[in-house]
Design a protein around this motif. Sequence first.
Motif, PDB file in Angstrom:
ATOM      1  N   VAL A   1      20.226  19.058  -0.186  1.00 49.79           N
ATOM      2  CA  VAL A   1      20.044  18.398  -1.478  1.00 49.79           C
ATOM      3  C   VAL A   1      19.341  19.365  -2.416  1.00 49.79           C
ATOM      4  N   ARG A   2      19.869  19.503  -3.623  1.00 48.70           N
ATOM      5  CA  ARG A   2      19.199  20.298  -4.647  1.00 48.70           C
ATOM      6  C   ARG A   2      18.395  19.362  -5.548  1.00 48.70           C
ATOM      7  N   LEU A   3      17.118  19.682  -5.733  1.00 49.66           N
ATOM      8  CA  LEU A   3      16.229  18.864  -6.550  1.00 49.66           C
ATOM      9  C   LEU A   3      15.823  19.644  -7.800  1.00 49.66           C
ATOM     10  N   ARG A   4      15.968  19.022  -8.948  1.00 50.94           N
ATOM     11  CA  ARG A   4      15.503  19.628 -10.195  1.00 50.94           C
ATOM     12  C   ARG A   4      14.575  18.641 -10.888  1.00 50.94           C
TER      13      ARG A   4
ATOM     14  N   ARG B   1      12.851  20.309   5.461  1.00 47.32           N
ATOM     15  CA  ARG B   1      12.169  21.483   4.921  1.00 47.32           C
ATOM     16  C   ARG B   1      12.492  21.611   3.440  1.00 47.32           C
ATOM     17  N   LEU B   2      11.523  22.115   2.678  1.00 49.11           N
ATOM     18  CA  LEU B   2      11.708  22.356   1.252  1.00 49.11           C
ATOM     19  C   LEU B   2      11.694  23.850   0.982  1.00 49.11           C
ATOM     20  N   LEU B   3      12.729  24.340   0.332  1.00 51.95           N
ATOM     21  CA  LEU B   3      12.762  25.719  -0.133  1.00 51.95           C
ATOM     22  C   LEU B   3      12.514  25.688  -1.636  1.00 51.95           C
ATOM     23  N   ARG B   4      11.395  26.268  -2.068  1.00 57.20           N
ATOM     24  CA  ARG B   4      11.003  26.179  -3.480  1.00 57.20           C
ATOM     25  C   ARG B   4      11.424  27.448  -4.213  1.00 57.20           C
ATOM     26  N   LEU B   5      12.392  27.304  -5.126  1.00 56.37           N
ATOM     27  CA  LEU B   5      12.825  28.421  -5.943  1.00 56.37           C
ATOM     28  C   LEU B   5      12.008  28.547  -7.222  1.00 56.37           C
ATOM     29  N   ALA B   6      11.509  27.395  -7.699  1.00 63.10           N
ATOM     30  CA  ALA B   6      10.644  27.351  -8.879  1.00 63.10           C
ATOM     31  C   ALA B   6       9.877  26.049  -8.820  1.00 63.10           C
ATOM     32  N   ALA B   7       8.919  25.892  -9.714  1.00 56.65           N
ATOM     33  CA  ALA B   7       8.103  24.677  -9.696  1.00 56.65           C
ATOM     34  C   ALA B   7       8.955  23.426  -9.876  1.00 56.65           C
TER      35      ALA B   7
ATOM     36  N   VAL C   1      16.376  20.965  -0.495  1.00 58.05           N
ATOM     37  CA  VAL C   1      15.962  20.211   0.684  1.00 58.05           C
ATOM     38  C   VAL C   1      16.970  20.472   1.798  1.00 58.05           C
ATOM     39  N   VAL C   2      16.463  20.807   2.986  1.00 59.49           N
ATOM     40  CA  VAL C   2      17.327  20.969   4.153  1.00 59.49           C
ATOM     41  C   VAL C   2      16.917  19.919   5.181  1.00 59.49           C
ATOM     42  N   LEU C   3      17.800  18.955   5.421  1.00 57.29           N
ATOM     43  CA  LEU C   3      17.562  17.903   6.398  1.00 57.29           C
ATOM     44  C   LEU C   3      18.419  18.200   7.622  1.00 57.29           C
ATOM     45  N   VAL C   4      17.775  18.317   8.790  1.00 64.60           N
ATOM     46  CA  VAL C   4      18.485  18.605  10.034  1.00 64.60           C
ATOM     47  C   VAL C   4      18.068  17.568  11.069  1.00 64.60           C
ATOM     48  N   MET C   5      19.062  16.968  11.713  1.00 62.53           N
ATOM     49  CA  MET C   5      18.801  16.018  12.796  1.00 62.53           C
ATOM     50  C   MET C   5      19.703  16.358  13.966  1.00 62.53           C
ATOM     51  N   HIS C   6      19.242  16.050  15.177  1.00 56.91           N
ATOM     52  CA  HIS C   6      20.131  16.206  16.324  1.00 56.91           C
ATOM     53  C   HIS C   6      21.119  15.050  16.320  1.00 56.91           C
TER      54      HIS C   6
ATOM     55  N   GLU D   1      16.443  15.020 -10.496  1.00 58.16           N
ATOM     56  CA  GLU D   1      17.891  15.070 -10.326  1.00 58.16           C
ATOM     57  C   GLU D   1      18.178  15.505  -8.891  1.00 58.16           C
ATOM     58  N   TRP D   2      18.829  14.610  -8.132  1.00 57.67           N
ATOM     59  CA  TRP D   2      19.182  14.893  -6.731  1.00 57.67           C
ATOM     60  C   TRP D   2      20.677  15.153  -6.678  1.00 57.67           C
ATOM     61  N   GLU D   3      21.061  16.272  -6.118  1.00 57.25           N
ATOM     62  CA  GLU D   3      22.474  16.606  -5.988  1.00 57.25           C
ATOM     63  C   GLU D   3      22.745  17.091  -4.567  1.00 57.25           C
ATOM     64  N   GLN D   4      23.617  16.371  -3.845  1.00 56.95           N
ATOM     65  CA  GLN D   4      23.967  16.834  -2.505  1.00 56.95           C
ATOM     66  C   GLN D   4      24.807  18.096  -2.607  1.00 56.95           C
ATOM     67  N   ILE D   5      24.500  19.063  -1.734  1.00 58.85           N
ATOM     68  CA  ILE D   5      25.215  20.335  -1.742  1.00 58.85           C
ATOM     69  C   ILE D   5      25.803  20.574  -0.359  1.00 58.85           C
ATOM     70  N   PRO D   6      26.962  21.217  -0.286  1.00 58.21           N
ATOM     71  CA  PRO D   6      27.572  21.463   1.026  1.00 58.21           C
ATOM     72  C   PRO D   6      26.767  22.469   1.828  1.00 58.21           C
ATOM     73  N   VAL D   7      26.599  22.188   3.111  1.00 60.20           N
ATOM     74  CA  VAL D   7      25.885  23.076   4.025  1.00 60.20           C
ATOM     75  C   VAL D   7      26.711  23.188   5.290  1.00 60.20           C
ATOM     76  N   GLY D   8      27.047  24.396   5.697  1.00 55.87           N
ATOM     77  CA  GLY D   8      27.802  24.612   6.922  1.00 55.87           C
ATOM     78  C   GLY D   8      26.871  24.943   8.068  1.00 55.87           C
ATOM     79  N   ILE D   9      27.272  24.559   9.287  1.00 52.33           N
ATOM     80  CA  ILE D   9      26.410  24.817  10.442  1.00 52.33           C
ATOM     81  C   ILE D   9      26.667  26.179  11.057  1.00 52.33           C
ATOM     82  N   GLY D  10      27.749  26.856  10.642  1.00 47.22           N
ATOM     83  CA  GLY D  10      27.967  28.226  11.090  1.00 47.22           C
ATOM     84  C   GLY D  10      28.621  28.380  12.442  1.00 47.22           C
TER      85      GLY D  10
END
Length: 562
Positions: A36-39, A117-123, A128-133, A366-375
Amino acid sequence: MAEQSLAITTSFAQQSLWLQHQIDPGRSAYHVVAGVRLRGALDVPALTAALNAVAARHETLRTVFRLDAGVPVQVIGPVPPLTVPVVDVTAEQVDALVQREIEAPFDLAAGPLVRLRLLRLAADHHVVVLVMHHIITDGESTAILLRELLLHYAAEVSGEPLELPELPIQYADFAVWQRDLLSGARLDRLTDYWSGRLAGAAPLALPRPAEGAEPGPSAGGLHEFTVPAPLRARLEAAARDGDATLFMILLAGFDALLGRWCGQEDVTVLSPVSGRSRPELEEIIGYFVNPLLLRADLSGDPDARTVLARVRETCLGAYDHEELPYEQAAHLIGVPGTERERTADGRVMMVLQSPREENWSPAGLEWEQIPVGIGTAKAPLVLDLRPGSEALHGVLEYDSALFDAATVAALGEDLLAAWEWLADLSSRPLSRIPGLKGPAEPARFAPEASSPAPAAVSPQAVGGPAAYVAPRTPLEEEVALIWGELLGRERVGVHDNFFDLGGQSLAAVRLTARLREEFGIGLAVRDLYANFTVEEVAWRLLEALAAEQADEADASTGPAAV
């Protein structure tokens, strides 16, 4: 009074995934991921409180998995509060850090099995990276978690209480209900249907790894494409004309494509249903999804309308019998041991996602879901379709050890041609689909396409059963005795294979637990698959015991302390 832990039986799907985790504990293909991208101005304490509020509401998020009398169980109990770490990153670092988070393993016995986990690019800009088994969630459950997280966050920021409807049951209740339901005459009816439906099903003639290659997670590639809005509209109209659904006509096109590319008239595709067959399950977080083995008959060079009718019949029959867990259906066409329980890894899959809202604006964010691949590849080939407002967004996820990018791109073009054929309900036969080119290099895609690939068999099945050789040492006698008790065998030879005697992965886990009790030595199940015989297990125990004695001798004769 302190909250007590509660041990509950697992669902069938959880038991299967727990076993797979024991065999391959680091495999990130078992992780369910959302980005999720948060602005905007983010209140991290409020987000942390919201995450813990969701965990308090759903027992699954407070569950771990342990062995009880050799059987995995859900253990629900008090857990430490979940935290939300924040890491300052640059835009160039995001992809690598997301992948690292995805690949970090879970400990099913210790938990927690959810992390955010939160990755902060700016204030005012976070990812947001949500990972569950997967053992505690599925795609629909992840959407529930995100929706409730947003509601709780907005309530935390505003200071207003949030009152959600009380959940009628928890996932553990479903697991117990499922075990009780699938027994007796009901189970016999389901098993009889799938036994008949899957009898003689031929595996797809997909590429195979190089000779001698070790099985394991492979790098996953992605090919994205679009089903244009006009084609989607024509497919929906053709589906209505054939009294079918959009899913059925999309599957019919995928089946036609696979039949042409693999040179087969018998095509089976794995596709999940939500597994939420009762209204009480609609808002529960858990592992409900159940893949169905959808087998299509393409014999007789049928036209488009006939293919759609056959696929429709297949789907309706499967939906009427969808309660049989995939793990049990797969056993009906599987082979002994681990290969049977990894059937999904050797099958092509198709998923039509439910439409979901991807943009929200709670509490000034502003919450925007973004595609995330597991690799890593979940299966050799997966077709994932996501409805947009008009068009369909398609992704072909593939095992890059089997397919190259050019081959999958060509496959994607041919898939659109197959759907055009179906959208017209064409009278042209399957062998003459306009615009469908087929594989440029048949040997690259289907090395044995001239005839269906045979089902895998064990080495003993090729050359006949191993000759009986009685245990020769006290250690082999003890191991053979334990095997006999677990497998109900009066006589076990030192060269007999555990799986050829009827053992399954759960029995293998019980065996390692017994060996640990008897000898104090822990053997990993995954290390025994290559040569799972009494002789090999006894030898490994002997090596471990000898090493243990050597360590004790070194400790007793080591240098004196100064």
